[in-house]
Motif scaffolding. Structure first.
Motif, PDB file in Angstrom:
ATOM      1  N   GLY A  70      -0.331   8.172  -6.044  1.00 12.96           N
ATOM      2  CA  GLY A  70      -0.222   7.230  -7.140  1.00 12.96           C
ATOM      3  C   GLY A  70       1.131   6.542  -7.144  1.00 12.96           C
ATOM      4  O   GLY A  70       2.083   6.976  -6.487  1.00 12.96           O
ATOM      5  N   ARG A  71       1.208   5.480  -7.909  1.00 15.85           N
ATOM      6  CA  ARG A  71       2.440   4.693  -7.975  1.00 15.85           C
ATOM      7  C   ARG A  71       3.595   5.512  -8.559  1.00 15.85           C
ATOM      8  O   ARG A  71       4.745   5.364  -8.145  1.00 15.85           O
ATOM      9  CB  ARG A  71       2.179   3.442  -8.820  1.00 15.85           C
ATOM     10  CG  ARG A  71       3.389   2.569  -9.075  1.00 15.85           C
ATOM     11  CD  ARG A  71       3.959   1.954  -7.784  1.00 15.85           C
ATOM     12  NE  ARG A  71       5.132   1.178  -8.103  1.00 15.85           N
ATOM     13  CZ  ARG A  71       5.119  -0.102  -8.467  1.00 15.85           C
ATOM     14  NH1 ARG A  71       3.970  -0.749  -8.560  1.00 15.85           N
ATOM     15  NH2 ARG A  71       6.238  -0.740  -8.712  1.00 15.85           N
ATOM     16  N   ARG A  72       3.303   6.384  -9.532  1.00 13.82           N
ATOM     17  CA  ARG A  72       4.376   7.164 -10.145  1.00 13.82           C
ATOM     18  C   ARG A  72       5.066   8.053  -9.122  1.00 13.82           C
ATOM     19  O   ARG A  72       6.297   8.128  -9.078  1.00 13.82           O
ATOM     20  CB  ARG A  72       3.840   8.005 -11.305  1.00 13.82           C
ATOM     21  CG  ARG A  72       4.939   8.746 -12.053  1.00 13.82           C
ATOM     22  CD  ARG A  72       4.415   9.427 -13.294  1.00 13.82           C
ATOM     23  NE  ARG A  72       3.529  10.543 -12.950  1.00 13.82           N
ATOM     24  CZ  ARG A  72       2.913  11.297 -13.834  1.00 13.82           C
ATOM     25  NH1 ARG A  72       3.022  11.051 -15.116  1.00 13.82           N
ATOM     26  NH2 ARG A  72       2.154  12.308 -13.453  1.00 13.82           N
ATOM     27  N   LEU A  73       4.292   8.735  -8.279  1.00 12.96           N
ATOM     28  CA  LEU A  73       4.891   9.588  -7.249  1.00 12.96           C
ATOM     29  C   LEU A  73       5.672   8.752  -6.249  1.00 12.96           C
ATOM     30  O   LEU A  73       6.770   9.131  -5.824  1.00 12.96           O
ATOM     31  CB  LEU A  73       3.799  10.402  -6.546  1.00 12.96           C
ATOM     32  CG  LEU A  73       4.275  11.373  -5.471  1.00 12.96           C
ATOM     33  CD1 LEU A  73       5.276  12.383  -6.026  1.00 12.96           C
ATOM     34  CD2 LEU A  73       3.081  12.100  -4.838  1.00 12.96           C
ATOM     35  N   PHE A  74       5.124   7.614  -5.872  1.00 13.71           N
ATOM     36  CA  PHE A  74       5.832   6.708  -4.959  1.00 13.71           C
ATOM     37  C   PHE A  74       7.185   6.310  -5.538  1.00 13.71           C
ATOM     38  O   PHE A  74       8.213   6.344  -4.853  1.00 13.71           O
ATOM     39  CB  PHE A  74       4.970   5.473  -4.693  1.00 13.71           C
ATOM     40  CG  PHE A  74       5.656   4.419  -3.872  1.00 13.71           C
ATOM     41  CD1 PHE A  74       5.653   4.487  -2.486  1.00 13.71           C
ATOM     42  CD2 PHE A  74       6.307   3.347  -4.482  1.00 13.71           C
ATOM     43  CE1 PHE A  74       6.300   3.517  -1.733  1.00 13.71           C
ATOM     44  CE2 PHE A  74       6.948   2.379  -3.738  1.00 13.71           C
ATOM     45  CZ  PHE A  74       6.942   2.459  -2.358  1.00 13.71           C
ATOM     46  N   ASP A  75       7.199   5.941  -6.835  1.00 17.00           N
ATOM     47  CA  ASP A  75       8.447   5.528  -7.477  1.00 17.00           C
ATOM     48  C   ASP A  75       9.420   6.694  -7.630  1.00 17.00           C
ATOM     49  O   ASP A  75      10.630   6.542  -7.437  1.00 17.00           O
ATOM     50  CB  ASP A  75       8.159   4.913  -8.846  1.00 17.00           C
ATOM     51  CG  ASP A  75       7.512   3.532  -8.757  1.00 17.00           C
ATOM     52  OD1 ASP A  75       7.562   2.916  -7.671  1.00 17.00           O
ATOM     53  OD2 ASP A  75       6.957   3.082  -9.779  1.00 17.00           O
ATOM     54  N   MET A  76       8.896   7.878  -7.999  1.00 16.75           N
ATOM     55  CA  MET A  76       9.755   9.054  -8.184  1.00 16.75           C
ATOM     56  C   MET A  76      10.512   9.415  -6.914  1.00 16.75           C
ATOM     57  O   MET A  76      11.655   9.864  -6.957  1.00 16.75           O
ATOM     58  CB  MET A  76       8.919  10.268  -8.622  1.00 16.75           C
ATOM     59  CG  MET A  76       8.563  10.294 -10.093  1.00 16.75           C
ATOM     60  SD  MET A  76       7.463  11.682 -10.481  1.00 16.75           S
ATOM     61  CE  MET A  76       8.424  13.082  -9.937  1.00 16.75           C
ATOM     62  N   THR A  77       9.865   9.221  -5.769  1.00 18.18           N
ATOM     63  CA  THR A  77      10.481   9.595  -4.493  1.00 18.18           C
ATOM     64  C   THR A  77      11.219   8.432  -3.838  1.00 18.18           C
ATOM     65  O   THR A  77      11.791   8.600  -2.754  1.00 18.18           O
ATOM     66  CB  THR A  77       9.404  10.090  -3.503  1.00 18.18           C
ATOM     67  OG1 THR A  77       8.486   9.014  -3.244  1.00 18.18           O
ATOM     68  CG2 THR A  77       8.666  11.292  -4.063  1.00 18.18           C
ATOM     69  N   GLY A  78      11.202   7.257  -4.481  1.00 19.75           N
ATOM     70  CA  GLY A  78      11.817   6.089  -3.862  1.00 19.75           C
ATOM     71  C   GLY A  78      11.131   5.696  -2.572  1.00 19.75           C
ATOM     72  O   GLY A  78      11.773   5.209  -1.635  1.00 19.75           O
ATOM     73  N   THR A 137      -2.780  13.270 -11.398  1.00 20.51           N
ATOM     74  CA  THR A 137      -3.642  12.235 -11.961  1.00 20.51           C
ATOM     75  C   THR A 137      -4.553  11.649 -10.897  1.00 20.51           C
ATOM     76  O   THR A 137      -5.754  11.443 -11.118  1.00 20.51           O
ATOM     77  CB  THR A 137      -2.795  11.123 -12.618  1.00 20.51           C
ATOM     78  OG1 THR A 137      -1.964  11.708 -13.616  1.00 20.51           O
ATOM     79  CG2 THR A 137      -3.669  10.061 -13.244  1.00 20.51           C
ATOM     80  N   ILE A 138      -3.999  11.370  -9.723  1.00 21.43           N
ATOM     81  CA  ILE A 138      -4.802  10.816  -8.625  1.00 21.43           C
ATOM     82  C   ILE A 138      -5.837  11.828  -8.156  1.00 21.43           C
ATOM     83  O   ILE A 138      -6.991  11.486  -7.900  1.00 21.43           O
ATOM     84  CB  ILE A 138      -3.880  10.383  -7.463  1.00 21.43           C
ATOM     85  CG1 ILE A 138      -3.015   9.207  -7.896  1.00 21.43           C
ATOM     86  CG2 ILE A 138      -4.685  10.026  -6.231  1.00 21.43           C
ATOM     87  CD1 ILE A 138      -3.779   7.945  -8.244  1.00 21.43           C
ATOM     88  N   ALA A 139      -5.445  13.108  -8.062  1.00 25.36           N
ATOM     89  CA  ALA A 139      -6.403  14.147  -7.655  1.00 25.36           C
ATOM     90  C   ALA A 139      -7.576  14.210  -8.620  1.00 25.36           C
ATOM     91  O   ALA A 139      -8.737  14.354  -8.204  1.00 25.36           O
ATOM     92  CB  ALA A 139      -5.696  15.498  -7.576  1.00 25.36           C
ATOM     93  N   ALA A 140      -7.298  14.098  -9.921  1.00 27.53           N
ATOM     94  CA  ALA A 140      -8.371  14.112 -10.916  1.00 27.53           C
ATOM     95  C   ALA A 140      -9.294  12.919 -10.734  1.00 27.53           C
ATOM     96  O   ALA A 140     -10.524  13.048 -10.815  1.00 27.53           O
ATOM     97  CB  ALA A 140      -7.774  14.119 -12.326  1.00 27.53           C
TER      98      ALA A 140
END
Length: 200
Positions: A70-78, A137-140
């Motif tokens: 998801g976008r949130r994980l992408f953003d969290m990790t830069g 969230t993506i897994a769900a």
């Protein structure tokens, strides 16, 4: 046949992060508690685990051809500094392409038309290898769409008390799993795999 799998490091009370999106110092201790080195695509990140965990990680990496996040994980990790540590292409589910990024390159593909489209794109990229799905969230969303084949859990002996579950906001529970199909005992972690039961 390409399988779609999700996996996460999880506390004994079922959380992949604490309520403030942290707790990783406890969850991820097993990545650095051993003597066997496993290099990653990030030159500053070398994992040091037990021999059993190193074998498990190597086999998982060899089977994986693409990831969906998801976008949130992408953003969290830069954006993982431009390349995911597993060194495979990542399909990012998002409403819009982040500023400064191309819609598609060798490392990342940004998909804005839903989870089914993202999984389809990842399968095409993975070829005869498997697709990994990261983020609760993506897994769900993937399991609710009937697209998830396996659940992998790296279970660590810590209680976080509260936090974010692997399948955040799951709307189709209960979902039965079969197995475990694999159990690997590492130091400070037990690697478990389950098959998602197909409805009769």
């Amino acid at each position: 046949m390409t399988k779609v799998m999700t996996g996460a490091t999880m506390s004994l009370d079922g959380y992949i992060a604490d309520a403030s999106h942290g707790g990783f110092e406890y969850l991820f201790q097993w990545y650095g508690n051993g003597k066997v080195e496993t290099p990653t695509a990030n030159p500053d990140m070398t994992l040091r685990t037990s021999a059993a965990s190193a074998r498990h990680l190597r086999e998982l990496n060899e089977r994986t051809g693409a990831l969906v996040v998801g976008r949130r994980l992408f953003d969290m990790t830069g954006g993982w500094g431009g390349r995911h540590p597993m060194d495979v292409p990542v399909v990012v589910v998002t409403h819009s392409v982040p500023e400064g990024w191309e819609r598609e390159n060798d490392s990342f593909v940004f998909v804005s038309d839903g989870i089914e489209s993202a999984i389809g794109r990842a399968k095409a990229i993975a070829g005869d290898k498997h697709v990994g799905v990261n983020g609760g969230t993506i897994a769900a969303q993937v399991i609710q769409a009937g697209l998830l084949d396996e659940v992998h859990v790296d279970l660590v002996p810590v209680l976080l008390g509260a936090g974010i579950p692997l399948f955040a906001d799951l709307k189709i529970a209960p979902v039965q799993l079969e197995g475990p199909t694999s159990v690997v005992e590492g130091d400070g972690v037990t690697h478990l795999a389950y098959r998602v039961r197909t409805p009769d």
